[in-house]
Design a protein around this motif. Structure first.
Motif, PDB file in Angstrom:
ATOM      1  N   THR A   1       2.981   5.851   5.077  1.00  0.00           N
ATOM      2  CA  THR A   1       3.867   4.706   4.858  1.00  0.00           C
ATOM      3  C   THR A   1       4.941   5.091   3.854  1.00  0.00           C
TER       4      THR A   1
ATOM      5  N   PRO B   1       0.813  -1.217   0.000  1.00  0.00           N
ATOM      6  CA  PRO B   1       0.000   0.000   0.000  1.00  0.00           C
ATOM      7  C   PRO B   1       0.844   1.262   0.000  1.00  0.00           C
TER       8      PRO B   1
ATOM      9  N   ASN C   1       0.477   5.147   0.968  1.00  0.00           N
ATOM     10  CA  ASN C   1      -0.326   6.227   1.543  1.00  0.00           C
ATOM     11  C   ASN C   1       0.605   7.189   2.259  1.00  0.00           C
TER      12      ASN C   1
ATOM     13  N   GLN D   1       6.361   3.236   9.062  1.00  0.00           N
ATOM     14  CA  GLN D   1       5.027   3.750   9.360  1.00  0.00           C
ATOM     15  C   GLN D   1       5.193   4.959  10.250  1.00  0.00           C
TER      16      GLN D   1
HETATM   17  C1  LIG Z   1      -1.219   2.992   5.273  1.00  0.00           C
HETATM   18  O1  LIG Z   1      -0.787   1.684   4.933  1.00  0.00           O
HETATM   19  C2  LIG Z   1      -0.371   0.927   6.051  1.00  0.00           C
HETATM   20  C3  LIG Z   1       0.248  -0.364   5.560  1.00  0.00           C
HETATM   21  O2  LIG Z   1      -0.683  -1.260   5.063  1.00  0.00           O
HETATM   22  C4  LIG Z   1      -1.556   0.713   6.997  1.00  0.00           C
HETATM   23  O3  LIG Z   1      -1.155  -0.035   8.114  1.00  0.00           O
HETATM   24  C5  LIG Z   1      -2.055   2.080   7.447  1.00  0.00           C
HETATM   25  O4  LIG Z   1      -3.203   1.916   8.255  1.00  0.00           O
HETATM   26  C6  LIG Z   1      -2.402   2.944   6.237  1.00  0.00           C
HETATM   27  N1  LIG Z   1      -2.694   4.272   6.720  1.00  0.00           N
HETATM   28  C7  LIG Z   1      -3.707   4.994   6.227  1.00  0.00           C
HETATM   29  C8  LIG Z   1      -3.876   6.356   6.815  1.00  0.00           C
HETATM   30  O5  LIG Z   1      -4.448   4.572   5.364  1.00  0.00           O
END
Ligand SMILES: *[C@@H]1O[C@H](CO)[C@@H](O)[C@H](O)[C@H]1NC(C)=O
Ligand SMILES: *[C@@H]1O[C@H](CO)[C@@H](O)[C@H](O)[C@H]1NC(C)=O
Ligand SMILES: *[C@@H]1O[C@H](CO)[C@@H](O)[C@H](O)[C@H]1NC(C)=O
Ligand SMILES: *[C@@H]1O[C@H](CO)[C@@H](O)[C@H](O)[C@H]1NC(C)=O
Ligand SMILES: *[C@@H]1O[C@H](CO)[C@@H](O)[C@H](O)[C@H]1NC(C)=O
Ligand SMILES: *[C@@H]1O[C@H](CO)[C@@H](O)[C@H](O)[C@H]1NC(C)=O
Length: 366
Positions: free
Chosen positions: A245, A240, A242, A263
Motif C-alpha cells: 500500500t 495501514p 504495508n 494498492q
Molecule cells: C495492506 O493494507 C491494505 C489496506 O488496508 C490491505 O487491503 C491489504 O490487504 C494489506 N496487505 C497486506 C499484505 O497486509
C-alpha cells in the motif's frame, strides 16, 4: 581441483555482489539510453523507477510508480524543457555527475556542489546521489514538482505546480504555495500572492513562520512548524502501512490537491483511490481559472464541471473549452462597427454568481 573450487567460489562471491548492487546501488559510469531495456533504474521493491519515460514525441527523465493500467509519474527533471529526442543518454558519469547527453549538449539533471560516489533509487520513491561518506548530495525529494510521497516535505516558500495535462508534465495552470506565513495556499500559476486571488487555503493560524507541509507514513498530510510540532492536520492518517500500500499527494492538473492510495497487486496492477480531496468534486468551480477569460463555470451535475460562454460569445478554441471565450464576430461587428443605431440585446444569465472584480488590469511588480 582445489584451485578450480577456489576460482568458482570467488566467481560466485563476485556475482552475488554484482546482482546486489544492481538492485540498489547505481555505480559511476552507469548509462541508460532511451532504447535500453530497461531504460530505467528500479527500486529494490520494484515499485518505483527512475529513468526515461515517454512524453510527447520523445522522452522525459523522471520517477514513476509502476503499475497497470498506467504508470504514475511522481517527479520530472527539466520539467519545462522540450521532450528529449530518442537516442539521448542519461549518464551517472565517472566523475559523479548526473546528466543527459543530447547529441549537442549536456543537460544537468542534478545541480550539485559536490561530486557523487553512488546513486540509489529508494523504495520511498526518492532518487538520491551520495557522497563518499554516504552523505546525501542531491535527492529528487528536495525538488518536488507536483507530487509529494511519504516522508517528503514541501518546505517554507516552496511551491508545487500542477502539470499541464495528464500527458504533459510541464508546469501547468495552478500553484500550491507553502507560504512564509504558515498557510498552504492555492492560486492560478500566474496570479499574484494576494488573498483575493487565492481559491483554497489550509487556514492555518496565521503568521507561524518556517512551516512545512509533511507527509507521514500513515498517510497523514499535515503542517509542521520549524520545531517539529504539527500545527494543522489536513488529513486524518492512521491508515495501514504495508509493503503493498502506497500513498501519494498530488496537486492535480485541475488545481486540486488530492491524497491517493495505491494498492499494488501481485499481477502488476495498481488499484488507485482518492482518499481525500482539498476541494470536493461538486465545488471545483471555486478553482479560480478553472475556466478561461470571458467564460463561466457550470456545476453540471456532481461529477463534472463545464466551462460555458455567455450569450454572444464563442469558445476561443472549440477543442479546449477551458481556455476561455471570445466575442462572436457577428456581435462584434454589430456593436462596434455599424454605429449607434443598432438594436442592442441584453440577456439575463440566471443562477450565476459573479466575481466581485470581473476584470482587473495588473501592473507587473518590480
Ligand atoms: C495492506 O493494507 C491494505 C489496506 O488496508 C490491505 O487491503 C491489504 O490487504 C494489506 N496487505 C497486506 C499484505 O497486509
Ligand atoms: C551501496 O553503496 C554504499 C557505499 O558504497 C555501501 O555502503 C552499501 O553497502 C551499498 N549497498 C548495497 C546494497 O550494495
Ligand atoms: C540539447 O540541450 C541544449 C541545452 O539545453 C538545447 O539548447 C538543445 O536544443 C538540445 N538539443 C536537442 C537536440 O534536444
Ligand atoms: C511550534 O509549536 C509549538 C507548539 O505550539 C510551540 O511551543 C513552538 O514554540 C513552535 N515553534 C516555533 C518555532 O514557532
Ligand atoms: C494531528 O494529528 C496527530 C495524530 O492524530 C495528533 O497527535 C496532533 O495533535 C494533531 N494536530 C493538530 C494540530 O490537531
Ligand atoms: C455567431 O453567432 C451566430 C448567431 O448566433 C452563429 O450563427 C454563428 O455561428 C456565430 N459565429 C461563430 C464564429 O461562432
Amino acid at each position: 581441483m582445489a584451485t578450480v573450487f577456489f576460482l568458482i567460489s570467488i566467481y560466485l562471491f563476485f556475482s552475488a555482489e554484482i546482482s546486489q548492487s544492481l538492485q540498489s546501488n547505481i555505480t559511476k559510469g552507469s548509462t541508460l539510453f532511451t532504447n535500453s531495456t530497461p531504460n530505467f533504474w528500479l527500486s529494490p521493491s520494484g515499485h518505483f523507477a527512475f529513468g526515461f519515460y515517454p512524453s510527447g514525441n520523445g522522452f522525459k527523465v523522471g520517477t514513476w510508480l509502476i503499475g497497470r493500467p498506467r504508470n504514475t509519474v511522481v517527479w520530472t527533471a527539466l520539467r519545462d524543457e522540450p521532450a528529449l529526442l530518442p537516442g539521448v543518454s542519461l549518464v551517472f558519469t565517472t566523475d559523479g555527475r548526473l546528466l543527459v547527453l543530447n547529441f549537442t549538449a549536456v543537460q544537468l539533471i542534478a545541480q550539485t556542489n559536490q561530486k557523487a560516489q553512488v546513486a540509489a533509487m529508494h523504495d520511498s520513491g526518492n532518487f538520491l546521489l551520495y557522497g563518499s561518506n554516504m552523505e546525501v548530495v542531491w535527492a529528487t525529494f528536495r525538488f518536488p514538482t507536483n507530487t509529494l510521497l511519504v516522508t517528503q516535505e514541501l518546505g517554507p516558500d516552496k511551491i508545487l505546480y500542477s502539470s499541464k495535462s495528464d500527458t504533459d508534465d510541464s508546469a501547468g495552470d495552478f500553484k500550491l504555495w507553502m507560504q512564509g506565513d504558515g498557510n498552504l495556499v492555492a492560486y492560478q500559476s500566474k496570479s499574484l500572492q494576494l488573498v483575493k486571488y487565492s481559491y483554497w487555503s489550509s487556514l492555518s493560524k496565521s503568521n507561524t513562520r518556517g512551516v512545512s507541509l509533511t507527509f507521514a507514513a500513515d498517510s497523514r498530510l499535515y503542517l509542521v512548524n520549524s520545531t517539529g510540532f504539527s500545527i494543522r492536520n489536513l488529513t486524518g492518517g492512521t491508515l495501514p502501512v504495508n509493503k503493498t500500500t502506497l500513498y501519494r499527494a498530488t496537486f492535480d492538473v485541475d488545481g486540486v490537491l488530492r491524497l491517493y492510495q495505491h494498492q499494488m497487486g501481485t499481477d502488476g496492477s495498481l488499484n488507485s483511490i482518492v482518499l481525500w480531496s482539498a476541494i470536493n468534486r461538486e465545488d471545483r468551480c471555486s478553482v479560480k481559472g478553472a475556466c478561461g477569460l470571458n467564460s463561466y463555470c457550470d456545476r453540471n451535475g456532481a461529477d463534472n464541471i463545464a466551462c460555458l460562454c455567455p450569450p454572444g460569445f464563442d469558445f476561443a478554441d472549440p477543442n479546449q473549452p477551458n481556455k476561455g471565450c471570445k466575442l462572436n464576430s457577428s456581435v462584434d461587428n454589430d456593436c462596434f462597427l455599424r454605429g449607434a443605431n443598432d438594436d442592442y440585446m441584453i440577456s439575463t444569465l440566471e443562477n450565476t454568481i459573479w466575481e466581485r472584480d470581473e476584470y482587473e488590469v495588473l501592473t507587473p511588480c518590480e
